[in-house]
Scaffold this active site. Structure first.
Site, PDB file in Angstrom:
ATOM      1  N   GLY A   7      45.989  98.018  97.866  1.00  0.00           N
ATOM      2  CA  GLY A   7      46.162  98.274  99.291  1.00  0.00           C
ATOM      3  C   GLY A   7      47.604  98.553  99.638  1.00  0.00           C
ATOM      4  N   GLN A  56      54.919  99.389 104.681  1.00  0.00           N
ATOM      5  CA  GLN A  56      55.469  99.263 103.335  1.00  0.00           C
ATOM      6  C   GLN A  56      56.134 100.555 102.851  1.00  0.00           C
ATOM      7  OE1 GLN A  56      51.677  97.289 101.847  1.00  0.00           O
ATOM      8  NE2 GLN A  56      53.226  96.492 100.437  1.00  0.00           N
ATOM      9  N   CYS A  80      51.892  91.492  95.722  1.00  0.00           N
ATOM     10  CA  CYS A  80      52.241  92.489  96.733  1.00  0.00           C
ATOM     11  C   CYS A  80      53.140  93.554  96.118  1.00  0.00           C
ATOM     12  CB  CYS A  80      52.959  91.805  97.892  1.00  0.00           C
ATOM     13  SG  CYS A  80      53.409  92.915  99.238  1.00  0.00           S
ATOM     14  N   LEU A  81      52.876  94.796  96.460  1.00  0.00           N
ATOM     15  CA  LEU A  81      53.692  95.901  95.962  1.00  0.00           C
ATOM     16  C   LEU A  81      55.136  95.803  96.459  1.00  0.00           C
ATOM     17  CD1 LEU A  81      51.117  98.781  96.447  1.00  0.00           C
ATOM     18  CD2 LEU A  81      51.740  97.640  94.304  1.00  0.00           C
ATOM     19  N   HIS A  86      45.319  90.567 103.575  1.00  0.00           N
ATOM     20  CA  HIS A  86      46.696  90.759 103.094  1.00  0.00           C
ATOM     21  C   HIS A  86      47.350  91.927 103.828  1.00  0.00           C
ATOM     22  CE1 HIS A  86      49.824  90.870  99.818  1.00  0.00           C
ATOM     23  NE2 HIS A  86      49.918  92.120 100.269  1.00  0.00           N
ATOM     24  N   GLU A  87      46.644  93.049 103.913  1.00  0.00           N
ATOM     25  CA  GLU A  87      47.219  94.239 104.551  1.00  0.00           C
ATOM     26  C   GLU A  87      47.368  94.058 106.059  1.00  0.00           C
ATOM     27  OE1 GLU A  87      48.732  96.443 102.832  1.00  0.00           O
ATOM     28  OE2 GLU A  87      47.938  95.683 100.938  1.00  0.00           O
ATOM     29  N   HIS A 107      50.520  92.353 106.804  1.00  0.00           N
ATOM     30  CA  HIS A 107      51.673  93.260 106.797  1.00  0.00           C
ATOM     31  C   HIS A 107      51.905  93.861 108.184  1.00  0.00           C
ATOM     32  CE1 HIS A 107      53.313  93.533 102.791  1.00  0.00           C
ATOM     33  NE2 HIS A 107      52.109  93.659 102.261  1.00  0.00           N
TER      34      HIS A 107
END
Length: 175
Positions: free
Chosen positions: A47, A52, A89-90, A131-132, A135
């Protein structure tokens, strides 16, 4: 479509609350396309939110194994159960935390045609959605954890390695 560089921990944009998409335009479509290109640029990406890549708008793409899902102005309207598991997480590469989230969520969102759709998700997809959506509120997974683990070895990080990351946590109320 362009692949973007993913912003990492320390960049203040990650802590911004993302703005609602007020009108769907070709620019919005391009952001979604760029997010998709970026998520598919490397294997293992599940995701990605627009914030991000430095665009604090309420846009998300994800693929947890069943194809691309796009979310525009998503909001969770129902949650149930509990699941605890690893999360990464990226924007914070190389580390994992153990987090408890809802096992099931129902999300109301817009699609590319501007239509309101409802998505019901459980397990990994529910975790990814939560999670997203965090963000979009400037919340990172590290805000929920006290310990971090190496994504490569699975071993608990030594305090000297985890401390600089954990110093960037925010105190949040658990949902």
């Amino acid at each position: 479509m362009a692949e973007h560089t993913i912003i990492h921990l320390g960049d203040p944009v990650l802590r911004q609350v993302s703005r609602k998409v007020s009108m769907y335009t070709t620019h919005t479509e391009k952001i979604l396309d760029d997010l998709a290109r970026t998520i598919y640029a490397d294997k293992g990406r599940a995701g990605l939110s627009a914030v991000q890549i430095g665009i604090p708008k309420r846009l998300i793409v994800m693929d947890c194994g069943s194809g691309l899902i796009e979310l525009i102005n998503p909001r969770i309207i129902e949650r149930a159960g509990e699941q605890t598991g690893p999360e990464a997480c990226l924007s914070i590469p190389g580390v994992v935390g153990i987090i408890t989230r809802a096992a099931y969520v129902k999300v109301e969102t817009l699609n590319r045609r501007g239509e309101t759709v409802t998505i019901e998700a459980d397990d990994l997809l529910a975790r990814c959605i939560q999670h997203e959506l965090d963000h979009l509120e400037g919340i990172l997974f590290i805000d929920y954890v006290d310990e971090l683990y190496s994504a490569r070895s699975g071993k608990k990080l030594k305090p000297r390695d985890a401390h600089p990351i954990l110093l960037q946590r925010r105190l949040i109320q658990k949902k």
